[in-house]
Design a protein around this motif. Structure first.
Motif: not given
Length: 473
Positions: A137-163
């Motif tokens: 979804l991020q690569k498609a430009g949707a910029d979602p909010s997300y909350c994952v039980g692990g950390r994405l290698v791409t962002t280093g984050l497990g959660a963030d507020e999207g637009t």
């Protein structure tokens, strides 16, 4: 831990000042991060200092190391993780003051409210599937909010507020708290017996997932290859949900074919509604990840994204920390780390390791598994199954149990698992002292091998130490 009684979520803007007991956990810290991004005043405590606590402090949270009753002063809402015991002084003080006390999932439901919610549930694969969908979804430009039980290698984050208007969340069934979520779209990757210390019986797990489908508003995506997940289809359709089945089954709506391992990744074909056979490329290993990616594809298409754009996004997915994560290479030996802590997960990752070692050493290398059982109850329930799974490795090193929230049980240790591994005795070792593991691995490993550390506890710390030992540091 025990099953949590669902409660109605409170809108995030009505939570007031929020205090997290156990704020350093993956799920808790992610929700705290999102609330901070929304301007909510956040405080929290954890038993030890960590990089996560530093990150939250930098975002404006008031963070404490250690637990004390004074930490809940001037607080309106207290969020409690399942690891927190009734004897915790902050919980006791919150009860004394009559503060609003909610479990983590209720806080997650609060931050999801008002968004187009997608929840990924299942006994296995939910972290990776949630991460794949988020990245696509991020690569498609949707910029979602997300909350994952692990950390994405791409962002280093497990959660963030999207637009964007979408919110992608991992739904945790372990304590029944996923029944607090009410997503528009849900994915169920599989349903197997686990967390029997809470549920008591496998049928209760199945019933819990059935109740979860009743919370879904529009679309249910389930794995046709998994009997437990597929058993939910008829009931969901009777309730008027649109149901999409994915998998290798001939009658799946999204059918997976021609899965081909390629080094540390794989390719496969998918054919689905309005989607002719298309080639999908992943940069992570494991045939099970073809299913996870297809689940993410189906959910993304239901969110209105073009399939070809989603496929491009999936190709950019580079993994989630602790999910077959590369830790380094030395002396011709590659070391990986996995969060696998259920027999089915061990089987999937060890089969993936077989695929990787074939490309890593031309098929001449071996797989050395280092496994740390997680929870005394799970070890007691699944000792036979853990042992059988470790038989897929060439050598197995079993540590003692990582108790986490549980107290030790007499007679329950890693030795229970080690005795069940169907390998020659010289290729199985029970090593209660994990500090001995790096030297033992270095003694046994040879060029072309791969080492896979597995478990949900502190076994993850061994990967870099093994690499250093292999390199003679």
């Amino acid at each position: 831990m025990r099953l949590i009684k669902p409660v109605d979520p409170v809108p995030a803007d009505r939570l007031g000042r929020v205090h997290f007991i156990g704020i350093g956990g993956a799920g808790m810290s992610g929700i705290a991060r999102i609330l901070l991004k929304r301007g909510v005043k956040v405080s929290g405590s954890d038993i030890r200092a960590s990089g996560i606590l530093t990150e939250l402090r930098d975002l404006g949270a008031r963070v404490h190391v250690g637990h004390a009753a004074s930490h809940v002063k001037d607080v309106d809402t207290v969020v409690v993780s399942t690891a927190i015991r009734d004897s915790n002084p902050e919980l006791g003080e919150a009860l004394r003051q009559g503060l609003r006390i909610i479990p983590r999932a209720a806080a997650l439901a609060s931050v999801m409210a008002g968004k187009t919610g997608v929840a990924i549930a299942g006994t296995h694969g939910k972290t990776t599937t949630t991460s794949m969908l988020t990245v696509a979804l991020q690569k498609a430009g949707a910029d979602p909010s997300y909350c994952v039980g692990g950390r994405l290698v791409t962002t280093g984050l497990g959660a963030d507020e999207g637009t964007g208007e979408m919110f992608v969340a991992e739904a945790d069934e372990s304590d029944g708290s996923f029944l607090m979520l009410a997503p528009d779209i849900a994915v169920i990757t599989n349903v197997e017996a686990d967390h029997l210390d809470n549920y008591g019986h496998p049928q209760a797990v199945q019933d819990g997932f059935a109740r979860f489908t009743e919370r879904v508003g529009r679309v249910l995506v389930v794995c046709a290859d998994d009997p437990g997940a597929d058993a939910l289809v008829a009931g969901a359709r009777d309730r008027g949900l649109k149901v999409l089945r994915y998998g290798t089954a001939a009658d799946a709506d999204y059918r997976v074919r021609a899965v081909t391992p390629r080094g540390l990744g794989l390719t496969f074909e998918v054919e689905g509604p309005g989607l002719g056979p298309c080639q999908v490329r992943l940069g992570v290993p494991g045939r099970h990840n073809a299913l996870n990616a297809t689940a993410a594809l189906a959910a993304a298409v239901e969110l209105g994204l073009p399939a070809d754009v989603v496929v491009e996004g999936l190709a950019s997915f580079t993994g989630t920390q602790r999910r077959f994560e590369a830790k380094g290479e030395a002396g011709g030996v590659a070391v990986f780390d996995s969060y696998a802590h259920h027999p089915t997960e061990l089987q999937a990752d060890l089969r993936a390791a077989r695929d990787v070692v074939a490309s890593f050493s031309g098929g001449n290398g071996r797989v050395i598994a280092v496994f740390q059982p997680h929870l005394y109850s799970r070890t007691r329930f699944f000792a036979d199954e853990f042992g059988a799974a470790l038989g897929l490795a060439d050598e197995a090193i079993v540590l003692d149990v990582y108790g986490a929230r549980e107290d030790p049980e007499p007679g329950v240790s890693g030795a229970l698992v080690a005795r069940k591994v169907p390998l020659p005795p010289e290729r199985v070792a029970y090593v209660p002292d994990r500090t001995r593991v790096p030297a033992l691995v270095a003694e046994r490993a040879r060029p072309g091998d791969i080492v896979l550390t597995m478990g949900a506890g502190d076994v993850t710390e061994l990967g870099p130490r093994i690499v250093a030992e292999l390199g003679g540091a």
